[in-house]
Design a protein around this motif. Structure first.
Motif, PDB file in Angstrom:
ATOM      1  N   VAL B  29       1.007  -1.450  -0.209  1.00 62.21           N
ATOM      2  CA  VAL B  29       0.645   0.024  -0.037  1.00 62.21           C
ATOM      3  C   VAL B  29       0.834   1.817  -0.092  1.00 62.21           C
ATOM      4  CG1 VAL B  29      -1.996   1.370   1.801  1.00 62.21           C
ATOM      5  CG2 VAL B  29      -1.767  -1.047   1.313  1.00 62.21           C
ATOM      6  N   PRO B  30       0.641   2.110  -0.676  1.00 56.72           N
ATOM      7  CA  PRO B  30       1.682   3.219  -0.981  1.00 56.72           C
ATOM      8  C   PRO B  30       1.367   4.131   0.079  1.00 56.72           C
ATOM      9  CG  PRO B  30       0.030   3.450  -2.537  1.00 56.72           C
ATOM     10  CD  PRO B  30      -0.444   2.125  -1.988  1.00 56.72           C
ATOM     11  N   ALA B  31       2.561   5.220   0.697  1.00 54.21           N
ATOM     12  CA  ALA B  31       2.628   5.525   2.092  1.00 54.21           C
ATOM     13  C   ALA B  31       2.030   6.552   2.105  1.00 54.21           C
ATOM     14  CB  ALA B  31       4.438   6.115   2.269  1.00 54.21           C
ATOM     15  N   ARG B  32       1.526   6.842   3.362  1.00 50.61           N
ATOM     16  CA  ARG B  32       0.386   8.171   3.245  1.00 50.61           C
ATOM     17  C   ARG B  32       0.773   9.165   2.067  1.00 50.61           C
ATOM     18  NH1 ARG B  32      -4.194   9.433   6.922  1.00 50.61           N
ATOM     19  NH2 ARG B  32      -5.030   6.773   6.983  1.00 50.61           N
ATOM     20  N   HIS B  34       1.662  10.393  -0.245  1.00 47.41           N
ATOM     21  CA  HIS B  34       0.794   9.866  -1.603  1.00 47.41           C
ATOM     22  C   HIS B  34      -0.162  10.194  -2.135  1.00 47.41           C
ATOM     23  CE1 HIS B  34       5.101   8.703  -2.906  1.00 47.41           C
ATOM     24  NE2 HIS B  34       4.739   7.203  -2.096  1.00 47.41           N
ATOM     25  N   ALA B  35      -0.860  10.458  -0.298  1.00 51.48           N
ATOM     26  CA  ALA B  35      -2.305  10.864  -1.215  1.00 51.48           C
ATOM     27  C   ALA B  35      -2.863  11.799  -1.988  1.00 51.48           C
ATOM     28  CB  ALA B  35      -3.209  11.756   0.645  1.00 51.48           C
ATOM     29  N   GLU B  36      -2.314  12.445  -2.073  1.00 48.56           N
ATOM     30  CA  GLU B  36      -2.665  13.990  -3.121  1.00 48.56           C
ATOM     31  C   GLU B  36      -2.702  13.483  -4.161  1.00 48.56           C
ATOM     32  OE1 GLU B  36      -1.429  17.507  -2.261  1.00 48.56           O
ATOM     33  OE2 GLU B  36      -1.403  17.741  -0.290  1.00 48.56           O
ATOM     34  N   LEU B  38      -2.756  10.079  -5.268  1.00 43.87           N
ATOM     35  CA  LEU B  38      -2.665   8.765  -5.410  1.00 43.87           C
ATOM     36  C   LEU B  38      -2.829   7.676  -6.316  1.00 43.87           C
ATOM     37  CD1 LEU B  38      -2.417   6.107  -3.339  1.00 43.87           C
ATOM     38  CD2 LEU B  38      -5.144   6.138  -2.740  1.00 43.87           C
ATOM     39  N   GLY B  39      -3.747   8.073  -7.233  1.00 41.82           N
ATOM     40  CA  GLY B  39      -4.312   8.357  -8.799  1.00 41.82           C
ATOM     41  C   GLY B  39      -2.578   7.789  -9.696  1.00 41.82           C
ATOM     42  N   LEU B  42      -0.710   4.241  -7.884  1.00 43.34           N
ATOM     43  CA  LEU B  42      -0.974   3.520  -7.935  1.00 43.34           C
ATOM     44  C   LEU B  42      -1.118   2.891  -9.794  1.00 43.34           C
ATOM     45  CD1 LEU B  42      -4.787   3.777  -6.487  1.00 43.34           C
ATOM     46  CD2 LEU B  42      -2.303   2.836  -5.672  1.00 43.34           C
TER      47      LEU B  42
END
Lengths: 204, 204, 204, 204
Positions: B29-32, B34-36, B38-39, B42
């Protein structure tokens, strides 16, 4: 020597059982520094619990369906083995989008996370449909004693699943929370013993 | 009390099912932070998805083969138990090189990663060949009712696998991407229901 | 409804299969910064590969033995269920000391790591012995048709295992490398089809 | 085609076996920097070992009970499938609170950790009770040949479990250590072959 279908069924059951149980390892133990506020921290990760519930029900329902239609299958061929492998590949993939969704639903990444989850379930349900269509078209692999009605009912019952998941995946780009709620709702809907309702949906 | 072969088969099926399902836990799972994006993040980890696909198909095909030849086996002895354990040891190892390849294919480590993956599959296919040769030489463990032709066909069908994987492993040192593409290609080739093509290859 | 022994056997097989396959997740993918020297890095972690080999063979041999003696068991009772659970608890524990040993064999922690590994296998082999003694004393759970000779041979064959592991665990405090080599040696010795040698050892 | 109950039983056994074996991956290998004091470090994490023991016995006993009552079940329906899925969802959840309790029992987070563990086991035992009540009320899914006495005995035997776990969970808020000791005590109590004692408790 067991029968061919019995072994494929047992192998598939194994993959389902492992995928469903692996869901738990994506819920991470809070770091040591949260000791003083552990109660609060354990509540804060509620999306992980909901994700666990949603995916457990989803895989559980898919196992029940896989198990149910497998009873109508009288033999397997090479193409069937491939389609079943693709279906299992999608099922075993579910823990990943579950963890992504739980981690990012409250962040700016919610859209991408909910879309990934929906895309996975849509592909899974397409894989299931392909599996079934291959087996049932012209009753290719269906046991002789199974009536045509049963086969047709299942074909009809499968169609809404793909549409529901595809729709929820599209909604993810607008309203990720609604989309996540739909995934849970669909799982509960199929898990509850509401046979009549599901039939009505399939007929519509 | 189940028959000796049935139990060994069920145990082997268990290891195959677990190894194939464990592949997912190597996709992280990507680290937190990378939220902005994320697409984008992924999509960036696409080698992990391709690695998952390649290894899932590879183990899936090996399971199908293991399962197929096991039906020709009438009894097991101590040596067979050891050879089967070695084969399972190689199968259960596959998630490790899969993760290494996915993580390093886009880096300077691509050569080493692709070579490790190829070496693992080459050893796996040697272990499979040894397993089969022990069982089939002078029909040591083969059921009486199995015709000689079937045994000979399998022996011939197994040889190219080792050569293909060995070759792809050597190519890894020159062209790691080509080598990775070959691993996927071989898996797809064996997974597709192309019985005639595989036979032609085996005869050449 | 399956027979009581068949279900306990299948459940035990499941735990063995999962424990043996989980060994791989303790071999960690090198960090991204090792990209340039990945080949070297993959060789540097050779203790992980040897640990994997040792524990895979050890659990594999224990499965073969469990499987073999289970065929002599005609019924199970509550005490047997408890003893079997304790045995499985030890088997499922093995991935932990394996990872500790692989990580620390080249450090100052080698003594403690090798002792932990040896203590685990010693306890496992005591659990196995207790299991067998409970089942076999006055032929408590043994099938009627099994001759006394077979029961006595197994009892004798089990004793050296505990002593060998206990001895290797003690050696860990003086020579951790020798101790680790012994664990591998014992696993290979029991895995190889050297029935006559094992019998000679059991008689001495 | 296996019977419906046999397949559900086998799938459930799979989930139990995986959940119980996954407990080990929550015991983490000490970090490299502890090499010099590894022996001390391995002793320091004793709560992890006790947690492993407690949860292994707890899931083990629940498997034994699940297995035992399943033998009285003659058929399954959709509601039963749902209730069984919920029960498996609780069982598969156990590794998470086990790891939380082991990590935080010696910190300020002990209360929350012990309460989480107790809440999980209480819910698990409610899920089990609901499962059984659904199956046994008016002998809905019970085999014909099972006497009423056996059904009533099981109903009575299940009640104290929920109360014991609920009580221990409440104690967690006052005395987390006592609560943790109770979880272990309850598991040992049910694991030991003390049939008469358990019956006495059920009757009181």
């Amino acid at each position: 020597m067991r029968s061919e279908t019995a072994r494929l069924e047992a192998f598939s059951d194994g993959v389902f059982a492992i995928a469903i149980t692996l869901l738990i390892i994506e819920i991470h133990v809070p770091a040591r520094e949260h000791a003083e506020t552990l109660g609060h921290e354990l509540l804060r990760i509620w999306p992980s619990y909901l994700g666990y519930l949603t995916s457990f029900l989803t895989i559980g329902v898919m196992w029940i369906n896989h198990h149910y239609v497998f009873e109508l299958i009288g033999r397997v061929d090479r193409t069937m083995l491939l389609l079943n492998t693709l279906l299992l590949m999608m099922i075993a993939f579910v823990p990943f989008p579950t963890a992504v969704l739980a981690q990012f639903i409250e962040t700016d990444g919610a859209r991408a996370a909910a879309a990934l989850y929906g895309a996975t379930l849509t592909l899974t349900s397409i894989a299931f449909f392909a599996w079934w269509r291959y087996a049932s078209t012209e009753r290719r692999l269906i046991r002789e004693e199974v009536p045509d009605d049963v086969v047709n009912d299942i074909t009809r019952a499968y169609t809404p699943g793909t549409l529901l998941y595809g729709g929820a995946a599209l909604i993810a780009f607008l309203q990720p929370w609604l989309s996540a709620a739909l995934y849970l709702g669909i799982a509960v809907f199929y898990a509850l013993p509401l046979a009549q309702w599901r039939e009505r949906l399939a007929r519509s």
